[in-house]
Design a protein around this motif. Structure first.
Motif, PDB file in Angstrom:
ATOM      1  N   ILE A  78     -28.360 -27.349 -31.178  1.00 42.18           N
ATOM      2  CA  ILE A  78     -28.085 -26.766 -29.858  1.00 42.18           C
ATOM      3  C   ILE A  78     -29.380 -26.459 -29.108  1.00 42.18           C
ATOM      4  O   ILE A  78     -30.324 -25.908 -29.670  1.00 42.18           O
ATOM      5  CB  ILE A  78     -27.259 -25.462 -30.005  1.00 42.18           C
ATOM      6  N   LEU A  79     -29.401 -26.840 -27.838  1.00 39.70           N
ATOM      7  CA  LEU A  79     -30.576 -26.582 -26.993  1.00 39.70           C
ATOM      8  C   LEU A  79     -30.273 -25.444 -26.024  1.00 39.70           C
ATOM      9  O   LEU A  79     -29.284 -25.484 -25.293  1.00 39.70           O
ATOM     10  CB  LEU A  79     -30.929 -27.844 -26.205  1.00 39.70           C
ATOM     11  N   LEU A  80     -31.133 -24.424 -26.041  1.00 45.85           N
ATOM     12  CA  LEU A  80     -30.980 -23.312 -25.110  1.00 45.85           C
ATOM     13  C   LEU A  80     -32.161 -23.255 -24.140  1.00 45.85           C
ATOM     14  O   LEU A  80     -33.236 -22.785 -24.508  1.00 45.85           O
ATOM     15  CB  LEU A  80     -30.909 -21.983 -25.864  1.00 45.85           C
ATOM     16  N   PRO A  81     -31.982 -23.732 -22.918  1.00 44.06           N
ATOM     17  CA  PRO A  81     -33.053 -23.588 -21.933  1.00 44.06           C
ATOM     18  C   PRO A  81     -33.194 -22.116 -21.552  1.00 44.06           C
ATOM     19  O   PRO A  81     -32.201 -21.418 -21.376  1.00 44.06           O
ATOM     20  CB  PRO A  81     -32.558 -24.406 -20.736  1.00 44.06           C
ATOM     21  N   VAL A  82     -34.440 -21.657 -21.437  1.00 45.43           N
ATOM     22  CA  VAL A  82     -34.720 -20.250 -21.191  1.00 45.43           C
ATOM     23  C   VAL A  82     -35.770 -20.153 -20.086  1.00 45.43           C
ATOM     24  O   VAL A  82     -36.769 -20.861 -20.130  1.00 45.43           O
ATOM     25  CB  VAL A  82     -35.311 -19.599 -22.467  1.00 45.43           C
ATOM     26  N   ASP A  83     -35.526 -19.314 -19.077  1.00 44.88           N
ATOM     27  CA  ASP A  83     -36.580 -19.165 -18.058  1.00 44.88           C
ATOM     28  C   ASP A  83     -37.134 -17.739 -18.002  1.00 44.88           C
ATOM     29  O   ASP A  83     -37.974 -17.419 -17.169  1.00 44.88           O
ATOM     30  CB  ASP A  83     -36.102 -19.630 -16.683  1.00 44.88           C
TER      31      ASP A  83
ATOM     32  N   GLU B 149     -20.604 -23.321 -39.507  1.00 49.27           N
ATOM     33  CA  GLU B 149     -21.928 -23.502 -40.101  1.00 49.27           C
ATOM     34  C   GLU B 149     -22.948 -23.127 -39.036  1.00 49.27           C
ATOM     35  O   GLU B 149     -22.769 -23.456 -37.871  1.00 49.27           O
ATOM     36  CB  GLU B 149     -22.094 -24.981 -40.488  1.00 49.27           C
ATOM     37  N   MET B 150     -24.003 -22.421 -39.438  1.00 55.41           N
ATOM     38  CA  MET B 150     -25.002 -21.980 -38.465  1.00 55.41           C
ATOM     39  C   MET B 150     -25.648 -23.189 -37.779  1.00 55.41           C
ATOM     40  O   MET B 150     -26.224 -24.034 -38.447  1.00 55.41           O
ATOM     41  CB  MET B 150     -26.065 -21.166 -39.211  1.00 55.41           C
ATOM     42  N   PRO B 151     -25.566 -23.287 -36.471  1.00 53.82           N
ATOM     43  CA  PRO B 151     -26.200 -24.437 -35.808  1.00 53.82           C
ATOM     44  C   PRO B 151     -27.722 -24.318 -35.809  1.00 53.82           C
ATOM     45  O   PRO B 151     -28.266 -23.226 -35.992  1.00 53.82           O
ATOM     46  CB  PRO B 151     -25.664 -24.376 -34.384  1.00 53.82           C
ATOM     47  N   GLU B 152     -28.372 -25.447 -35.612  1.00 52.13           N
ATOM     48  CA  GLU B 152     -29.838 -25.466 -35.485  1.00 52.13           C
ATOM     49  C   GLU B 152     -30.161 -25.134 -34.033  1.00 52.13           C
ATOM     50  O   GLU B 152     -29.702 -25.821 -33.116  1.00 52.13           O
ATOM     51  CB  GLU B 152     -30.323 -26.871 -35.851  1.00 52.13           C
ATOM     52  N   ILE B 153     -30.940 -24.089 -33.821  1.00 54.83           N
ATOM     53  CA  ILE B 153     -31.148 -23.619 -32.451  1.00 54.83           C
ATOM     54  C   ILE B 153     -32.566 -23.882 -31.964  1.00 54.83           C
ATOM     55  O   ILE B 153     -33.551 -23.578 -32.648  1.00 54.83           O
ATOM     56  CB  ILE B 153     -30.814 -22.120 -32.354  1.00 54.83           C
ATOM     57  N   HIS B 154     -32.659 -24.451 -30.769  1.00 48.04           N
ATOM     58  CA  HIS B 154     -33.966 -24.713 -30.143  1.00 48.04           C
ATOM     59  C   HIS B 154     -34.002 -24.052 -28.780  1.00 48.04           C
ATOM     60  O   HIS B 154     -33.118 -24.282 -27.958  1.00 48.04           O
ATOM     61  CB  HIS B 154     -34.176 -26.221 -29.966  1.00 48.04           C
ATOM     62  N   LEU B 155     -35.038 -23.230 -28.550  1.00 46.91           N
ATOM     63  CA  LEU B 155     -35.233 -22.660 -27.218  1.00 46.91           C
ATOM     64  C   LEU B 155     -36.198 -23.568 -26.457  1.00 46.91           C
ATOM     65  O   LEU B 155     -37.152 -24.084 -27.022  1.00 46.91           O
ATOM     66  CB  LEU B 155     -35.837 -21.255 -27.317  1.00 46.91           C
ATOM     67  N   LEU B 156     -35.939 -23.742 -25.176  1.00 46.98           N
ATOM     68  CA  LEU B 156     -36.814 -24.596 -24.369  1.00 46.98           C
ATOM     69  C   LEU B 156     -37.169 -23.884 -23.070  1.00 46.98           C
ATOM     70  O   LEU B 156     -36.290 -23.448 -22.329  1.00 46.98           O
ATOM     71  CB  LEU B 156     -36.120 -25.923 -24.049  1.00 46.98           C
TER      72      LEU B 156
ATOM     73  N   PHE C 148     -34.882 -34.109 -22.491  1.00 51.89           N
ATOM     74  CA  PHE C 148     -35.263 -33.595 -23.806  1.00 51.89           C
ATOM     75  C   PHE C 148     -34.049 -33.560 -24.740  1.00 51.89           C
ATOM     76  O   PHE C 148     -34.127 -33.966 -25.910  1.00 51.89           O
ATOM     77  CB  PHE C 148     -35.858 -32.185 -23.647  1.00 51.89           C
ATOM     78  N   ALA C 149     -32.927 -33.101 -24.212  1.00 55.91           N
ATOM     79  CA  ALA C 149     -31.711 -33.007 -25.022  1.00 55.91           C
ATOM     80  C   ALA C 149     -31.281 -34.387 -25.511  1.00 55.91           C
ATOM     81  O   ALA C 149     -30.846 -34.562 -26.643  1.00 55.91           O
ATOM     82  CB  ALA C 149     -30.593 -32.365 -24.205  1.00 55.91           C
TER      83      ALA C 149
ATOM     84  N   ILE D 231     -25.910 -28.459 -24.974  1.00 52.39           N
ATOM     85  CA  ILE D 231     -26.840 -27.621 -24.210  1.00 52.39           C
ATOM     86  C   ILE D 231     -26.086 -26.342 -23.859  1.00 52.39           C
ATOM     87  O   ILE D 231     -24.957 -26.409 -23.376  1.00 52.39           O
ATOM     88  CB  ILE D 231     -27.286 -28.324 -22.903  1.00 52.39           C
ATOM     89  N   VAL D 232     -26.697 -25.195 -24.134  1.00 47.36           N
ATOM     90  CA  VAL D 232     -26.052 -23.931 -23.779  1.00 47.36           C
ATOM     91  C   VAL D 232     -26.904 -23.264 -22.722  1.00 47.36           C
ATOM     92  O   VAL D 232     -28.102 -23.024 -22.920  1.00 47.36           O
ATOM     93  CB  VAL D 232     -25.919 -23.000 -25.001  1.00 47.36           C
ATOM     94  N   ILE D 233     -26.329 -22.999 -21.565  1.00 46.39           N
ATOM     95  CA  ILE D 233     -27.126 -22.516 -20.446  1.00 46.39           C
ATOM     96  C   ILE D 233     -26.345 -21.470 -19.669  1.00 46.39           C
ATOM     97  O   ILE D 233     -25.117 -21.511 -19.614  1.00 46.39           O
ATOM     98  CB  ILE D 233     -27.529 -23.728 -19.557  1.00 46.39           C
TER      99      ILE D 233
END
Lengths: 141, 239
Positions: free
Chosen positions: A4-9, A30-37, A98-99, A107-109
Motif C-alpha cells: 500500500i502506498l500512502l502519499p503524505v504532504d 494480514e498486515m500490508p506492506e506500507i510505504h509513505l511517499l 511510482f505506484a 493507493i490510500v489518500i
C-alpha cells in the motif's frame, strides 16, 4: 502481501487521513506492506542556475523528512513497520507513476484541506490521482 | 497617472506580483546557498546577501529609468523579460543538470550570492521599471515592496507556490504582458503606434503574455520528469 502506498504532504488533512487509516488497518487479515511517499515540488526559475543540484536535493530531502515526521510518528506509535520515500516532481504524476512502477496494490489518500470552490478551481492532487491511477485508490475521508 | 486612476492600481498590483515571483526566487537562492554553512556564519551571510540584493536593486533602478528613455532600449528590455518569463516556468533540471560546485565554504557561498543578486536584481528592476510606466513613485513603491519579500520571503513564496501552482504561471504571463507594453512605448515605436495602430497597445501585451506562457509550458513539458528517472531521496535513510 498487500503493498500500500500512502502519499503524505504533512498537512493536517493528510495527517488525519493517516490516523484514520491506521484505525482501518486492523481490518486487514494480514498486515500490508506500507510505504509513505512525500512528493516535493521542483523549484522553479533561476534557482537551479545558481545552486548546485546536490544542495537542492539535500534541501528537498530535509523538507520531505519534515513533511513525513508526523505520519512516521503515528506509524511508530501504532507499532506499524513502514518505509518512506521522497521524490521531486508534480505530485499527482509522481504518485501515479511510482505506484505503477513499484507494483503497489493500492493507493490510500486523504482529500486535501481545501474548500470545495478552491478544489474545483485548482484540481487537487487527490482528484488527479483518482482520475489517472490505474491502481485502486482508497479515499479516506 | 494619478492615484485615482485604474491604470495606477493595476500597475501597483503588477509590481507586487512581480516582486513576489522574482524577489522570492532571489530569497530562495540566498537561503539555499547558505544551507551548508555553520549556523552563525549562515545568518551573517544571509543578512549581507539580502542587503546586497536590495542595494543592487536601488542602484540599478536609477540607471534603468534613464536608460529606458533611450531609443530601442525598451525593446531590448522587453526581449529580456520574455526570456525571464520563460525561464521562470522551467522546473529544476534532473540529476545531470548544471555542474555547479557546492558552496560549502564561506567564500563560495558569498560568491554565489553576489552573482545571483546581480543577475536577479537586474531582472526585477527591468520588470518594475516596465510596469511602473515612467512613474518614479511606483518605481520606489516596487523597491519598497521587494525588500520584505527578499528578507522574509523564501519560505512564504515556496509555500504559496506549492499551495497555488498557478502563481508561477500568472507571474510568467505578467512578465510577458509587461514586455508587450514596453515594445509599444519605446521612444521609436510610441508615436507610430499612437498614430497608426493604437490597438497594438493591448494586442502586444496579450500576445506576449500568451507567448511566454505557451513557450515556457512547452519547454517545461519536454523536460518533464520521466517515471524511469524518479530518484528516491530517502533511499539511504530507509535502511
Amino acid at each position: 502481501m498487500l503493498k500500500i502506498l500512502l502519499p503524505v504532504d504533512g498537512s493536517d488533512a493528510s495527517n488525519q487521513a493517516i490516523k484514520d487509516f491506521i484505525q482501518l488497518l486492523s481490518c486487514y487479515k494480514e498486515m500490508p506492506e506500507i510505504h509513505l511517499l512525500n512528493v516535493q515540488l521542483p523549484l522553479h526559475g533561476n534557482v537551479s542556475s545558481f545552486i548546485d543540484s546536490e544542495s537542492i536535493a539535500q534541501y528537498h530531502q530535509d523538507e520531505g523528512m519534515e513533511r513525513l515526521t508526523a505520519a512516521r510518528q503515528f506509524m511508530d506509535q501504532a507499532g506499524i513497520s513502514h518505509q518512506f520515500h521522497i521524490i521531486v516532481g508534480e505530485p499527482a504524476d509522481v504518485i501515479v507513476a511510482f505506484a505503477k512502477e513499484k507494483l503497489f496494490d493500492r493507493i490510500v489518500i486523504g482529500p486535501r484541506g481545501v474548500s470545495a470552490i478552491k478544489g474545483l478551481l485548482l484540481g487537487s492532487v487527490t482528484n488527479k490521482v483518482v482520475q489517472f491511477s490505474t491502481i485502486p485508490v482508497l479515499l479516506v475521508k | 497617472m494619478g492615484i485615482d486612476s485604474t491604470e495606477f492600481w493595476i500597475a501597483v498590483l503588477q509590481i507586487i506580483a512581480i516582486d513576489i515571483v522574482l524577489g522570492g526566487d532571489n530569497a530562495v537562492v540566498i537561503a539555499l546557498a547558505c544551507r551548508r554553512l555553520p549556523k552563525e556564519q549562515r545568518n551573517r551571510v544571509i543578512f549581507w546577501g539580502v542587503f546586497g540584493a536590495i542595494a543592487i536593486r536601488i542602484t540599478l533602478i536609477f540607471f534603468a529609468l534613464s536608460l529606458l528613455a533611450m531609443p530601442y532600449l525598451k525593446i531590448v528590455g522587453a526581449v529580456l523579460l520574455l526570456w525571464i518569463g520563460v525561464k521562470l516556468l522551467q522546473p529544476e533540471p534532473e540529476g545531470q543538470g548544471h555542474e555547479i560546485a557546492a558552496s560549502t565554504s564561506l567564500i563560495a557561498a558569498i560568491k554565489t550570492i553576489i552573482i545571483a543578486d546581480a543577475v536577479m536584481s537586474l531582472d526585477n528592476v527591468i520588470a518594475i521599471a516596465g510596469a511602473a510606466k515612467d512613474s518614479m513613485g511606483l518605481v520606489v513603491f516596487g523597491l519598497v515592496v521587494s525588500v520584505p519579500i527578499i528578507v522574509w520571503g523564501s519560505k512564504l513564496v515556496l509555500r504559496l507556490m506549492e499551495r497555488f501552482p498557478l502563481v508561477i504561471i500568472v507571474g510568467a504571463g505578467l512578465l510577458g504582458w509587461i514586455a508587450g507594453g514596453m515594445t509599444v512605448t519605446d521612444v521609436i515605436t510610441r508615436e507610430w503606434v499612437n498614430d497608426n495602430a493604437s490597438y497594438l497597445r493591448w494586442v502586444m501585451p496579450v500576445c506576449m503574455a500568451v507567448t511566454v506562457v505557451s513557450i515556457g509550458k512547452w519547454m517545461a513539458a519536454r523536460a518533464r520528469i520521466k517515471p524511469a528517472a524518479m530518484i528516491d531521496l530517502a533511499d539511504n535513510a530507509n535502511k
